[in-house]
Design an enzyme around this catalytic site. Structure first.
Site, PDB file in Angstrom:
ATOM      1  N   ARG A 128     -34.505-110.988  48.608  1.00 13.39           N
ATOM      2  CA  ARG A 128     -33.055-110.767  48.589  1.00 13.39           C
ATOM      3  C   ARG A 128     -32.566-110.934  47.153  1.00 13.39           C
ATOM      4  NH1 ARG A 128     -29.491-114.862  48.712  1.00 13.39           N
ATOM      5  NH2 ARG A 128     -30.670-116.237  50.075  1.00 13.39           N
TER       6      ARG A 128
ATOM      7  N   HIS B  94     -26.854-114.530  49.831  1.00 11.62           N
ATOM      8  CA  HIS B  94     -27.040-114.454  51.285  1.00 11.62           C
ATOM      9  C   HIS B  94     -25.909-113.629  51.900  1.00 11.62           C
ATOM     10  CE1 HIS B  94     -28.046-115.667  55.348  1.00 11.62           C
ATOM     11  NE2 HIS B  94     -26.806-116.065  55.519  1.00 11.62           N
TER      12      HIS B  94
ATOM     13  N   TYR C  25     -29.093-122.446  43.598  1.00 12.82           N
ATOM     14  CA  TYR C  25     -30.365-122.895  44.159  1.00 12.82           C
ATOM     15  C   TYR C  25     -31.559-122.038  43.756  1.00 12.82           C
ATOM     16  CZ  TYR C  25     -29.114-119.242  47.588  1.00 12.82           C
ATOM     17  OH  TYR C  25     -28.729-118.062  48.183  1.00 12.82           O
TER      18      TYR C  25
END
Length: 370
Positions: free
Chosen positions: A266, A270, A279
């Protein structure tokens, strides 16, 4: 080697353990297991797959832009996962029925989604995102993994009726930790239901890396339920097409369910409510940029002398047109008055509903006063 037997932590460096047809540089890799499912490939087929991925990426970028401009409440980007979605979806038969999660924009595109279908749900308008009967695709599923149970149940109906269909469930790596997914595989295996489970392992379940969820490739879980699996390079559109053809052939022939793990990445957040910089390491992102599914197929086509400027211009025109039509459909939608949410709830009005309606009206009035 069998992709479901490799005991290794799933990182950005273990793609060598996934089956592939095209290397990251676009060169063709012999693969006896998958090559037999691609004997009908022509240069035009490859160009069509390239067009599909480019158009999908443009639709996805427009979705992000519309959300940032306040026209959508949310958007779930799929940049980087174009090959996994286009490759598997192009293998489907028209009568097959898809049970998606919330990120399968590319599957929607292949199944014939109209411009407004991509944004209707994310804008919060009346009705589902699209007509499930027309697309042969269930509504987008927000509850993580729930669609796998729906697919298994639908597949049992296919088996009982003896019809030529396969149910297909798409889900992410994070969903594999949900009970629903494991229960669906138990059910499907026990009753030899014609369902294909497609796990798009994009390495991140929001902010949780896949290596934290599983110390072994996710495709290795399916054989424990008696379900054959394949682990493929999810950024290789030809590998995804061939693997899906294998899985559909297996399910359609009465042998029961099959499982694919498409190892991809990805590239964006998200959803547009997420900040992956909090992160995710930039070096990891750059490593996956070098595995981009679109540039990989472009490199293959160029080496074969099958990619010219006329094709690239036509593809870009098609992508821009799709984005324009999607934006126009979004901006042209008429939103129902908020109180209309109570219309049609019951056949006859009653005091409880009237009380709730009045409470909601009073709540809306506070915004007007502000």
């Amino acid at each position: 080697m069998s992709p479901h037997t490799a005991p290794i932590v799933d990182t950005a460096h273990d793609l060598e353990l996934a089956e592939r047809i095209l290397a990251p540089d676009g060169s063709r890799v012999p693969n006896p297991q998958l090559d037999r499912h691609l004997t009908d490939l022509t240069p035009q087929t490859l160009r069509d797959l390239h067009r599909d991925m480019v158009v999908l990426r443009r639709i996805d970028a427009e979705g992000v832009a519309l959300q940032r401009q306040g026209q959508l409440g949310l958007w779930a980007p799929c940049q980087g996962q174009e090959a996994a979605q286009i490759g598997t979806a192009r293998a489907l038969a028209p009568q097959d029925f898809v049970f998606p999660s919330y990120r399968e924009t590319g599957v929607m595109y292949v199944r014939g989604a109209q411009p407004g279908d991509y944004v209707r749900m994310w804008r919060g308008e009346e009705g589902a995102a699209y007509d499930p009967a027309a697309l042969r695709m269930a509504p987008l599923q927000i509850i993580i993994g729930a669609q796998t149970l729906h697919a298994a149940g639908y597949a049992l109906g296919i088996r009982n009726e003896g019809i030529d269909e396969v149910a297909v469930a798409y889900f992410g790596d994070g969903a594999t930790s949900q009970g629903d997914v494991n229960e669906a595989m138990i059910f499907a295996s026990s009753y030899r239901a014609p369902v294909v489970f497609v796990c798009q392992n994009n390495h991140w379940a929001i902010s949780e890396p896949v290596g934290l969820q599983s110390q072994y490739p996710l495709a290795g879980r399916a054989p424990g339920f008696g379900i054959p699996s394949l682990r493929v390079d999810g950024n290789d559109v030809l590998a995804c097409l061939a693997a899906m053809r294998w899985a559909l052939e297996h399910a359609r022939s009465g042998k029961g369910p099959a499982y694919l793990e498409a190892v991809t990445y990805r590239m964006g957040p998200h959803t547009t409510a997420d900040d992956p910089k909090r992160y995710r390491d930039d070096a990891e992102l750059e490593a996956w940029r070098r595995r981009d599914p679109i540039t990989r197929l472009e490199a293959h086509l160029r080496a074969a002398g099958q990619l010219d400027e006329a094709h690239l211009a036509a593809v870009q025109e098609a992508a821009d047109a799709a984005a324009r039509e999607m934006r126009a459909a979004c901006l042209g939608m008429t939103t129902r008055p908020p109180l209309a949410v109570f219309d049609g709830v019951y056949a006859e009005p009653h005091s409880g509903l009237a009380r709730q309606r009045e409470q909601y009206r009073a709540y809306l009035d506070t915004f007007a006063e502000a």
